[in-house]
Design an enzyme around this catalytic site. Structure first.
Site, mmCIF file in Angstrom:
data_model
loop_
_atom_site.group_PDB
_atom_site.id
_atom_site.type_symbol
_atom_site.label_atom_id
_atom_site.label_comp_id
_atom_site.label_asym_id
_atom_site.label_seq_id
_atom_site.Cartn_x
_atom_site.Cartn_y
_atom_site.Cartn_z
ATOM 1 N N LYS A 100 47.547 36.686 48.177
ATOM 2 C CA LYS A 100 48.219 34.992 48.838
ATOM 3 C C LYS A 100 48.250 34.658 50.533
ATOM 4 C CE LYS A 100 49.512 33.109 43.960
ATOM 5 N NZ LYS A 100 49.257 34.065 42.677
ATOM 6 N N PHE A 141 52.412 37.450 35.279
ATOM 7 C CA PHE A 141 51.500 37.596 35.663
ATOM 8 C C PHE A 141 50.674 38.045 36.517
ATOM 9 C CE2 PHE A 141 48.381 35.327 38.062
ATOM 10 C CZ PHE A 141 47.469 34.276 37.126
ATOM 11 N N ASP A 157 53.973 44.414 41.713
ATOM 12 C CA ASP A 157 52.764 43.317 42.059
ATOM 13 C C ASP A 157 54.151 41.826 43.275
ATOM 14 O OD1 ASP A 157 51.478 40.647 42.790
ATOM 15 O OD2 ASP A 157 50.895 40.831 40.744
HETATM 16 C C1 LIG Z 1 48.847 34.696 41.960
HETATM 17 C C2 LIG Z 1 48.820 35.980 41.064
HETATM 18 C C3 LIG Z 1 48.138 37.219 41.126
HETATM 19 C C4 LIG Z 1 47.074 36.534 40.817
HETATM 20 O O1 LIG Z 1 46.212 36.403 42.250
HETATM 21 P P1 LIG Z 1 44.502 35.725 42.894
HETATM 22 O O2 LIG Z 1 44.802 35.556 43.855
HETATM 23 O O3 LIG Z 1 44.847 34.684 41.993
HETATM 24 O O4 LIG Z 1 43.632 36.638 41.359
HETATM 25 C C5 LIG Z 1 48.212 37.677 40.709
HETATM 26 N N1 LIG Z 1 49.967 38.715 39.899
HETATM 27 C C6 LIG Z 1 50.552 37.772 41.109
HETATM 28 C C7 LIG Z 1 52.202 37.494 41.378
HETATM 29 C C8 LIG Z 1 50.201 36.207 41.688
HETATM 30 O O5 LIG Z 1 50.902 35.569 41.890
#
Ligand SMILES: *Cc1c(COP(=O)(O)O)cnc(C)c1O
Length: 396
Positions: A254, A140, A225
């Site tokens: 986040k 994700f 990520d």
């Molecule tokens: C939440 C998330 C994203 C995307 O972030 P948004 O602020 O919702 O665009 C990307 N990678 C990971 C691992 C995430 O948990």
């Protein structure tokens, strides 16, 4: 207006791209939220780890209020007095040379993809338009068209094509699969150190180390990520510290916004982020002084309150207690720090709904996993309070 009316208005006027639990939050503080009717709940989701410092942390709120009275937005057409300090802070915090600020996580992922492609062409010497990026199945990374181009979740793609080429998807947790996928055109490997949305999937120990070696051997960039796993969530400031490696690039979002503003960033070396020239990339709100001031405060709270250590200690305690719960449907309790998944062999949604009635907010992920990821400022007593409710519902 009561919760029912608000939910009805939401359903009438809002696109139905979410299926939230039926609670309407009107107020929040630290690990607690209150609905419109005044009922109190514990937040065990933390906005998918965007609230590591808790709701409305007083130090961050104070800095935000002060900044609101000075300057909030300049665009990058001009300098502002907060962005340089944020860039320095986030680089020192993470041990990288350079940062590029964005707003949301998906934007930072897009930025990372652009950076590694350009590095591939301009530094590594990959033939134009041939760059390949290796990613993991069950990933994700966000919801833009390029990012969903390499999701393996069919629903995320259904109806949204055509997609962006240039990605190779291999099994998560298997370094050999990555090795096989590397070609002369590979510019980067991008994975999550733990797959959060994927169901709290923790790869075998040594996975990141092996990816580090493969990246070095093949002159490929290792991009992690850490939007969900970073900033103390897993018991270290970054999940990659568990394997004592350093990626070439890390993506943050986040909790970087301290639960107040969307703030994200891509961190890397001068060699990689140095590929960007004026006009190559940008964002109107990226690096805005309000977000920058808030992000500095968000990082200070993580350091000053030793949130990584807290997450580690309390996470171990929480998982130990969860493992004692007697329910034949529980197949596994796993996690790192306060990123915890309880896997069942039955759908988890019903349990999440029952826990909500008991005053505990959490959400199922990947259908059969209940994710417990409270703000890292939670106390042991509050975890015990949660455990009482979890036991009642799962053992009842
Ligand atoms: C939440 C998330 C994203 C995307 O972030 P948004 O602020 O919702 O665009 C990307 N990678 C990971 C691992 C995430 O948990």
């Amino acid at each position: 207006m009561n919760s029912k009316e608000l939910i009805r208005i939401n359903d009438e006027y809002g696109a139905h791209n979410y299926h939230p639990l039926p609670i309407v939050i009107a107020k929040a503080e630290r690990v607690w939220v209150w609905d419109v009717e005044g009922k109190k709940y514990m937040d065990m989701l933390s906005s998918y780890s965007a609230l590591n410092q808790g709701h409305r942390h007083p130090y961050i709120v104070d800095i935000a209020k002060k900044q609101l009275d000075k300057v909030t937005l300049t665009s990058r057409a001009f300098h502002n007095d907060q962005l340089p300090l944020f860039l320095k802070k986030v680089c020192e915090f993470s041990g990288f040379d350079m940062a590029l600020p964005m707003n949301t996580g998906a934007e930072a992922v897009e930025t990372a993809l652009k950076a590694v492609r350009k590095w591939g062409y301009k530094v590594k010497g990959v033939e134009n338009d041939k760059a390949e990026i290796i990613v993991a199945a069950n990933n994700f990374h966000g919801r833009t068209i390029t990012i969903i181009s390499f999701t393996t979740e069919e629903q995320y793609k259904d109806g949204f094509g055509p997609f962006t080429p240039g990605f190779k998807i291999v099994k998560y947790g298997d370094a050999e699969e990555i090795e096989k996928a590397i070609t002369k055109n590979t510019v980067a490997i991008m994975v999550e150190p733990i797959q959060g949305e994927g169901g709290i999937i923790i790869p075998e120990e040594g996975y990141l180390k092996k990816l580090r070696e493969l990246a070095d051997k093949n002159r490929v960039l290792l991009v992690l990520d850490e939007i969900q796993t970073g900033l103390a969530r897993t018991g270290k400031n970054f999940a990659f510290e568990w394997e004592e490696i350093k990626p070439d690039m890390v993506i943050l979002g986040k909790a970087l916004g301290g639960g107040i503003m969307p703030v994200s960033a891509v961190l890397s070396s001068k060699e990689v982020l140095g590929v960007f020239n004026p006009g190559d990339h940008g964002s109107t709100f990226g690096g805005n002084p309000l977000g920058a001031a808030v992000a500095i405060a968000a990082l200070e709270v993580i350091e000053n309150e030793k949130l990584a250590e807290r997450a580690n200690e309390l996470g171990n305690y929480f998982m130990d207690q969860l493992r004692k719960i007697d329910n034949p449907h529980i197949t596994e309790v796993r996690g790192r720090g306060l990123l915890i998944g309880l896997e069942l062999d039955v759908p988890a949604r019903e349990y999440a709904e029952k826990l909500m009635e008991e005053g505990l907010l959490c959400k199922e992920t990947h259908e059969k996993v209940i994710r417990f990821a409270p703000p890292l400022v939670i106390t042991k007593e509050e975890i015990d309070w949660a455990l009482d409710r979890i036991k009642k519902i799962l053992e009842g």
